[in-house]
Design a protein around this motif. Structure first.
Motif, short mmCIF file in Angstrom:
data_model
loop_
_atom_site.label_atom_id
_atom_site.label_comp_id
_atom_site.label_asym_id
_atom_site.label_seq_id
_atom_site.Cartn_x
_atom_site.Cartn_y
_atom_site.Cartn_z
N LYS A 11 0.81 -1.22 0.00
CA LYS A 11 0.00 0.00 0.00
C LYS A 11 0.84 1.27 0.00
N THR A 12 1.84 1.31 0.87
CA THR A 12 2.69 2.50 0.95
C THR A 12 3.45 2.69 -0.35
N THR A 13 3.91 1.59 -0.94
CA THR A 13 4.64 1.66 -2.21
C THR A 13 3.74 2.23 -3.31
N SER B 129 -2.54 4.86 9.55
CA SER B 129 -2.94 5.13 8.17
C SER B 129 -2.08 6.21 7.53
N GLU B 130 -2.22 6.33 6.23
CA GLU B 130 -1.55 7.39 5.48
C GLU B 130 -2.58 7.99 4.55
N GLU B 131 -2.48 9.28 4.32
CA GLU B 131 -3.47 9.91 3.46
C GLU B 131 -2.80 10.83 2.44
N PHE C 71 -4.86 1.97 4.80
CA PHE C 71 -4.95 1.36 6.14
C PHE C 71 -4.36 -0.05 6.12
N ASP C 72 -3.60 -0.37 7.16
CA ASP C 72 -3.15 -1.76 7.35
C ASP C 72 -4.25 -2.52 8.06
N LEU C 73 -4.60 -3.67 7.54
CA LEU C 73 -5.58 -4.52 8.21
C LEU C 73 -4.87 -5.53 9.09
MG LIG Z 1 2.36 0.87 4.72
#
Ligand SMILES: [Mg+2]
Ligand SMILES: Nc1nc2c(ncn2[C@@H]2O[C@H](COP(=O)(O)OP(=O)(O)O)[C@@H](O)[C@H]2O)c(=O)[nH]1
Length: 197
Positions: free
Chosen positions: A39-41, A62-64, A75-77
């Motif tokens: 996700k971050t990538t 989270s990151e936005e 979001f990491d689950l």
């Molecule tokens: Mg991440």
């Protein structure tokens, strides 16, 4: 002139351009999945595709990233109940969900399946389109689409890559990709955007 042909295709088609939000004022997209799915990538890749885009804002779980009238939240689950409560609050506001899976991680596919099932069966978001990205297919032993669908137990509820599902059926489909190789996710974004515009 020749240098232009050497630029990656994605340079011309940034993330925002997939989502031509002419008829909508704004849209919220959620990236969710187990930690380590990519996700971050993907968020970084989207950011770097755009000139002068802002840095994503970091929160504990989270990151936005805001791009024009599009907000992408990742979001990491799995894991903490508190984090789960936070991202569940975002559900009802989301216009689309992108669920990322590490297709090369056989050990955690059952964990990803459980999280996906939880998502799919949540009544609050029963009509929000879900794009499932099977990431890391550049890895030698990554699952292919057929196997991933089998492992996730979603073969029968996928709604297809072309055409539209019947009224009242939530769009859901798997696209395999490699964020590293910048391959595959564009088709997924295109598919998803057809349900947003
Ligand atoms: Mg991440
Ligand atoms: N081989 C491969 N590794 C990837 C790809 N995308 C992400 N990764 C790696 O997977 C790991 C987890 O990625 P990250 O974006 O931090 O996952 P997140 O926890 O979902 O945010 C990192 O080491 C990434 O470099 C991909 O397309 N191929």
């Amino acid at each position: 002139m020749s240098f232009i042909w050497n630029l990656p295709y994605q340079w011309f088609t940034n993330f925002l351009s997939y989502f031509n939000l002419s008829s909508k004022k704004s849209a919220k997209i959620l990236f969710i999945g187990l930690d380590n799915a990519g996700k971050t990538t993907l968020l970084k890749m989207i950011k770097d595709d755009r000139l002068q885009s802002p840095q994503p804002t970091h929160f504990p779980s989270s990151e936005e990233l805001k791009l024009g009238n599009l907000t992408v939240t990742a979001f990491d689950l799995g894991g903490h109940e508190q984090a789960r409560r936070i991202w569940k609050n975002y559900f009802c506001m989301a216009d689309a969900i992108i669920f990322l899976i590490d297709a090369a991680d056989f050990k955690r596919v059952d964990e990803a399946r459980a999280e996906l099932l939880d998502l799919i069966t949540d009544e609050e978001i029963s009509n929000i389109p879900i794009l499932i990205l099977g990431n890391k297919i550049d890895k030698k032993f990554a699952m292919d689409e057929k196997i991933l669908k089998e492992k996730l137990g979603i073969g029968r509820i996928c709604t297809g890559k072309t055409g539209k599902p019947a009224e009242g059926i939530r769009p859901l489909e798997v696209f395999m990709c490699s964020i590293f190789c910048r391959w595959g996710y564009g088709d997924g974004f295109k598919w998803l955007s057809s349900y947003l515009n």
